[in-house]
Scaffold this motif. Structure first.
Motif, PDB file in Angstrom:
ATOM      1  N   UNK A  99      31.656 -19.001  -1.303  1.00  0.00           N
ATOM      2  CA  UNK A  99      32.997 -19.158  -0.740  1.00  0.00           C
ATOM      3  C   UNK A  99      34.080 -19.167  -1.808  1.00  0.00           C
ATOM      4  N   UNK A 100      33.839 -19.811  -2.940  1.00  0.00           N
ATOM      5  CA  UNK A 100      34.872 -19.965  -3.958  1.00  0.00           C
ATOM      6  C   UNK A 100      35.379 -18.620  -4.483  1.00  0.00           C
TER       7      UNK A 100
ATOM      8  N   UNK B 250      37.875  -8.062   0.969  1.00  0.00           N
ATOM      9  CA  UNK B 250      36.889  -7.015   0.664  1.00  0.00           C
ATOM     10  C   UNK B 250      35.571  -7.570   0.150  1.00  0.00           C
ATOM     11  N   UNK B 251      35.530  -8.854  -0.175  1.00  0.00           N
ATOM     12  CA  UNK B 251      34.282  -9.470  -0.640  1.00  0.00           C
ATOM     13  C   UNK B 251      33.166  -9.349   0.388  1.00  0.00           C
TER      14      UNK B 251
ATOM     15  N   UNK C  26      23.423 -13.965   2.248  1.00  0.00           N
ATOM     16  CA  UNK C  26      24.216 -15.091   2.724  1.00  0.00           C
ATOM     17  C   UNK C  26      25.618 -14.899   2.173  1.00  0.00           C
ATOM     18  N   UNK C  27      26.574 -14.648   3.075  1.00  0.00           N
ATOM     19  CA  UNK C  27      27.923 -14.282   2.648  1.00  0.00           C
ATOM     20  C   UNK C  27      28.941 -15.157   3.358  1.00  0.00           C
TER      21      UNK C  27
ATOM     22  N   UNK D 137      30.282 -21.846   7.849  1.00  0.00           N
ATOM     23  CA  UNK D 137      31.216 -20.896   7.252  1.00  0.00           C
ATOM     24  C   UNK D 137      30.563 -19.743   6.528  1.00  0.00           C
ATOM     25  N   UNK D 138      29.235 -19.635   6.626  1.00  0.00           N
ATOM     26  CA  UNK D 138      28.508 -18.543   5.965  1.00  0.00           C
ATOM     27  C   UNK D 138      27.744 -17.719   6.996  1.00  0.00           C
ATOM     28  N   UNK D 139      27.718 -16.406   6.795  1.00  0.00           N
ATOM     29  CA  UNK D 139      26.875 -15.528   7.592  1.00  0.00           C
ATOM     30  C   UNK D 139      25.499 -15.460   6.928  1.00  0.00           C
ATOM     31  N   UNK D 140      24.476 -15.906   7.628  1.00  0.00           N
ATOM     32  CA  UNK D 140      23.107 -15.847   7.135  1.00  0.00           C
ATOM     33  C   UNK D 140      22.434 -14.654   7.812  1.00  0.00           C
TER      34      UNK D 140
END
Length: 422
Positions: A87-88, A95-96, A111-112, A144-147
């Motif tokens: 996240x940081x 675009x990340x 994991x994004x 808050x992360x897509x796994x």
């Protein structure tokens, strides 16, 4: 915090070199994750967003080197150490999210973090998720992360997107290059940045056809190899600097510009009374006869009028003869520059996704604040044509998308300087 001081100084004349496309380069860089072999990009723009993507790739274990004053980026993902985009880093730039498809395709998991960037609307990830799930991915949102997982690898599929999203098209195309079988992506985005990505992927050994149309077909391969690729010209920087002589008068040649990148935009300028002609080295832009004429604008996916040139076009309409209606159909909340232009004497009324601009004879310099990347440069353009001094604050947005903006505008006669913050 730095600011930019602009003083209205009459017509502009000369040449402005146009850099490689930010949005193309930010898409091409994650493509390195698809292969163990090196990927080298030339004609790269020197921007803070490129540094952010560099940091993200390095956090995954990729080797990234900036060469030739930043215009060459050499990358290698032969020994990645992580499939987690933190996240940081991701929060700094939308675009990340483009590491999701490549990581999932090559490693079967990723994991994004949900992305950040300019505050110009929600821009959700659902279109990305829908496409990757069609290829067999299992994706869950947690904290808050897509796994994302694809235990048996991704598999080709026929998928029609609900909206022609550029980012989702890029993510799905990259993922499909290593999927088993054939993927047919319908209602795909047609932007030049996608064509540029496909050309690079093809150099890496991908089997893709249909780029530049609404249907892209990808035949999956077992592996991709290394390549060297030149980043396409930045059509948004090109369009932005095309507006400088349109607003101020004079004649400016944009080196490296191509009409094919900005046809719909150039057509609007022509209707407003601005001449755009192709030269041996690029495009030449000049006002035809004095004050420009108001024209209506509706932002649309390529090849329509780009949303990323809407704010700059509004700056031109502020001093045009007549009334223009600008309708924003791509992103909500993208008229935050309007109140700042009003501070400079513009006559603008905003209702939802529509802005009505009635031209005035002259804008007046004022202290204004940039709210996002394209808004920041629209205020600079307005300041070039305003009476007196305009101070644009919060210009860190500008550094994300325009390299050497002060130097380039000074080179054609603008009175502009960057004031270092305390």
């Amino acid at each position: 915090m730095d600011s930019i001081l602009v003083t209205g100084n009459g017509p502009l004349n000369g040449q402005i070199p146009i850099a490689g496309a930010k949005n193309a380069c930010l898409t091409l860089m994650p493509a390195t994750l698809l292969s163990e072999e090196p990927l080298t990009l030339t004609n790269a723009p020197r921007l803070s967003d490129i540094k952010t993507m560099t940091a993200l790739l390095q956090s995954l274990g990729a080797e990234v080197s900036s060469l030739q004053d930043g215009q060459v980026i050499a990358m290698s993902s032969h020994d990645l150490t992580s499939q987690t985009a933190d996240y940081e880093i991701v929060r700094k730039m939308r675009a990340s999210n483009l590491v999701l498809g490549p990581l999932l395709a090559r490693f079967g998991e990723a994991v994004v973090s949900l992305p950040g960037g300019c505050a110009i609307g929600a821009r959700p990830m659902d279109l990305h998720v829908d496409g990757l799930e069609a290829l067999g991915a299992e994706i869950e949102l947690k904290d808050g992360y897509l796994h994302a997982k694809a235990p048996g690898g991704l598999k080709g599929a026929v998928h029609e997107m609900r909206f022609a999203s550029v980012g989702a098209t890029e993510n799905i195309v990259m993922a499909a290059t290593l999927a088993k079988g054939t993927t047919v992506l319908m209602n795909a985005a047609r932007e030049p940045e996608i064509v540029d990505l496909v050309e690079c992927l093809r150099k890496m050994g991908a089997q893709i056809s249909g780029e530049g149309t609404s249907t892209i077909e990808i035949q999956g391969v077992d592996r991709l190899h290394g390549a060297t690729h030149q980043v396409v010209t930045d059509r948004i920087e090109l369009g932005t600097y095309m507006l400088a002589p349109a607003i101020c008068g004079g004649e400016v040649e944009l080196l490296g510009g191509r009409m094919s990148l900005v046809e719909s935009f150039a057509a609007k300028l022509d209707a407003a009374g601005v001449s755009v002609t192709e030269t041996e080295n690029g495009l030449k832009v000049a006002r035809k006869n004095g004050r420009v004429t108001s024209v209506d604008v509706v932002t649309e996916p390529f090849p329509g009028f780009p949303t990323d040139l809407q704010a700059q076009m509004m700056a031109l309409m502020c001093t045009a003869e007549g009334t223009a209606v600008l309708e924003e159909r791509i992103f909500e909340n993208r008229f935050m520059h309007a109140p700042e232009l009003v501070r400079m004497g513009a006559n603008i009324e905003v209702h939802g996704g529509t802005a009505t601009v009635t031209g005035v004879e002259r804008l007046k310099g004022a202290p204004v604040m940039a709210t996002d990347l394209r808004a920041s440069v629209s205020l600079i353009l307005a300041g070039l044509a305003a009476e007196g001094e305009t101070t644009v604050s919060r210009v860190y947005h500008l550094d994300r998308g325009y390299e050497h903006v002060v130097r380039k505008l000074e080179g054609v006669g603008a009175k502009i300087e960057r004031i270092k913050g305390q």
